[in-house]
Scaffold this active site. Sequence first.
Site, short mmCIF file in Angstrom:
data_model
loop_
_atom_site.label_atom_id
_atom_site.label_comp_id
_atom_site.label_asym_id
_atom_site.label_seq_id
_atom_site.Cartn_x
_atom_site.Cartn_y
_atom_site.Cartn_z
N ARG A 153 -12.34 -5.61 -5.35
CA ARG A 153 -11.95 -6.10 -4.03
C ARG A 153 -13.17 -6.35 -3.17
O ARG A 153 -14.06 -5.50 -3.07
CB ARG A 153 -11.04 -5.06 -3.37
CG ARG A 153 -9.84 -5.61 -2.67
CD ARG A 153 -8.94 -4.50 -2.20
NE ARG A 153 -9.63 -3.42 -1.52
CZ ARG A 153 -9.14 -2.70 -0.51
NH1 ARG A 153 -7.93 -2.98 -0.07
NH2 ARG A 153 -9.81 -1.73 0.02
N ASP A 157 2.78 -4.25 9.35
CA ASP A 157 1.55 -3.48 9.20
C ASP A 157 0.39 -4.48 9.23
O ASP A 157 0.30 -5.37 8.39
CB ASP A 157 1.58 -2.71 7.87
CG ASP A 157 0.38 -1.80 7.68
OD1 ASP A 157 -0.68 -2.07 8.27
OD2 ASP A 157 0.49 -0.82 6.91
N PHE A 178 0.85 -1.19 0.00
CA PHE A 178 0.00 0.00 0.00
C PHE A 178 0.89 1.23 0.00
O PHE A 178 1.81 1.35 0.82
CB PHE A 178 -0.92 0.01 1.23
CG PHE A 178 -1.95 1.10 1.16
CD1 PHE A 178 -3.02 1.00 0.29
CD2 PHE A 178 -1.84 2.23 1.95
CE1 PHE A 178 -3.97 2.01 0.20
CE2 PHE A 178 -2.78 3.25 1.88
CZ PHE A 178 -3.85 3.14 1.00
N TYR A 202 -10.26 1.27 11.82
CA TYR A 202 -11.45 1.62 11.04
C TYR A 202 -11.85 0.55 10.03
O TYR A 202 -12.90 0.68 9.39
CB TYR A 202 -11.29 2.97 10.34
CG TYR A 202 -10.06 3.13 9.49
CD1 TYR A 202 -9.98 2.58 8.21
CD2 TYR A 202 -8.98 3.85 9.96
CE1 TYR A 202 -8.86 2.75 7.43
CE2 TYR A 202 -7.84 4.02 9.19
CZ TYR A 202 -7.79 3.47 7.92
OH TYR A 202 -6.66 3.64 7.15
N LYS A 203 -11.06 -0.51 9.89
CA LYS A 203 -11.44 -1.58 8.98
C LYS A 203 -12.19 -2.67 9.76
O LYS A 203 -13.31 -2.45 10.19
CB LYS A 203 -10.19 -2.13 8.28
CG LYS A 203 -9.44 -1.10 7.44
CD LYS A 203 -8.28 -1.73 6.71
CE LYS A 203 -7.37 -0.70 6.06
NZ LYS A 203 -8.02 0.05 4.98
#
Length: 412
Positions: A371, A197, A126, A222-223
């Site tokens: 995704r 990560d 990412f 937040y995921k």
Amino acid sequence: MTHSREHCQKLDLTDPLNAFREHFALPDGEVYLDGNSLGARPVQALATAQQVIEHEWGKRLIRSWNEAQWWELPITVGDKIGQLIDADPGEVVLTDSIGVNLYKLLSAALTLRPDRKVIVMEGSNFPTDNYIAEGLIEQLGGAYEIRYVEEEQLAAAIKEDVAVVCLTQVHYRTGRLLDMSAITALTHAAGAISIWDLSHSAGALQVALNQCNVDFAVGCTYKYLNGGPGSPAFIFGAARHHGKALQPLTGWWGHAAPFDFEQNYRPAEGIRQMLCGTQSAISMALAEVGVDIFLKTDMAAIESKSRAMTDLFIQLIEQRCGGMGFDIESPRDAYSRGSQVALSHTQGYAIIQALIARGVIGDFRAPATLRFGFAPLYLRYADVWDAVEDLRQVMINEEWRKPDYQQRQAVT
């Protein structure tokens, strides 16, 4: 094995996690497959927000730093997150964003290996992680090098000149899962420091930081942890590094005695030293709501359902959408995959927009990836069937050809 919707409904009836769906506010008639980007809102979050805003802030005002223990939220919520990722009390703190936290950890880790000048990262990672590392080494005068490699090149790249190996456990695009234990062991054998990560693994998979002897980690809430848009990230720092690896953003919240207001900085002991400026009490209180839901179950059950659901999705795609131009980017082996499945298609963006219009929410990652994230606490097996059936109809009816679906929005 050929699946039917009735078979999926039977799986839901025997699912030990099915009752947890009631903890989340989900729109009727939608299948939400984007929990790997933004988790659903816990029902309790609304009442918590009202309590914090109306009473703690509105009525008690500044007294709430003590009365509501706002001051301790980074540590108390951090310790709760630690229970989900195999960390000991005092090794996790909730604070800032992933990018800021990664800057802190990379800087601190480099000081532990001052004679080494190489950081190993994945080039396809990412982008934020790579951008942060690039900015740091530029700030350090270009004396350091980032060695960009991919999974199959990692073993050869981790040499005795490497200071830090900084990797994401689950690849943001493909969902591929790296072997944390083996890679961390390889990193330590070369004398380097490991940073992981956990953005796409915390809350979806069993993460074994201390079992794998990891040095440092970052992750978001937040995921899969359902902390809300932009909710704070977290830092893990193994206790053996406390007081030795000092981060550069030496703000007052990380001071040994913040309210002594000393002229010069003295680092706090332990993980609190990773704090910088004043923390967001409202965001942290809401993040705690999502974390508390996870503490009512166990990560083994969550990971088991994740594997089953992603396997089901792949099988249904092959059975019902074969010959429609889709390639499966994610590993077929569930033990090599996170809680998401990535498909590729030349019309990927438009197909996702057509799916969203039907109430199936996934997302798109350029250049061609569709995704789909599977949040085991609120997704049902019947939802997986419905999502694939909607995708099939989008392709059969060529709904993706509508001009509106061709127009790129700011967030994809």
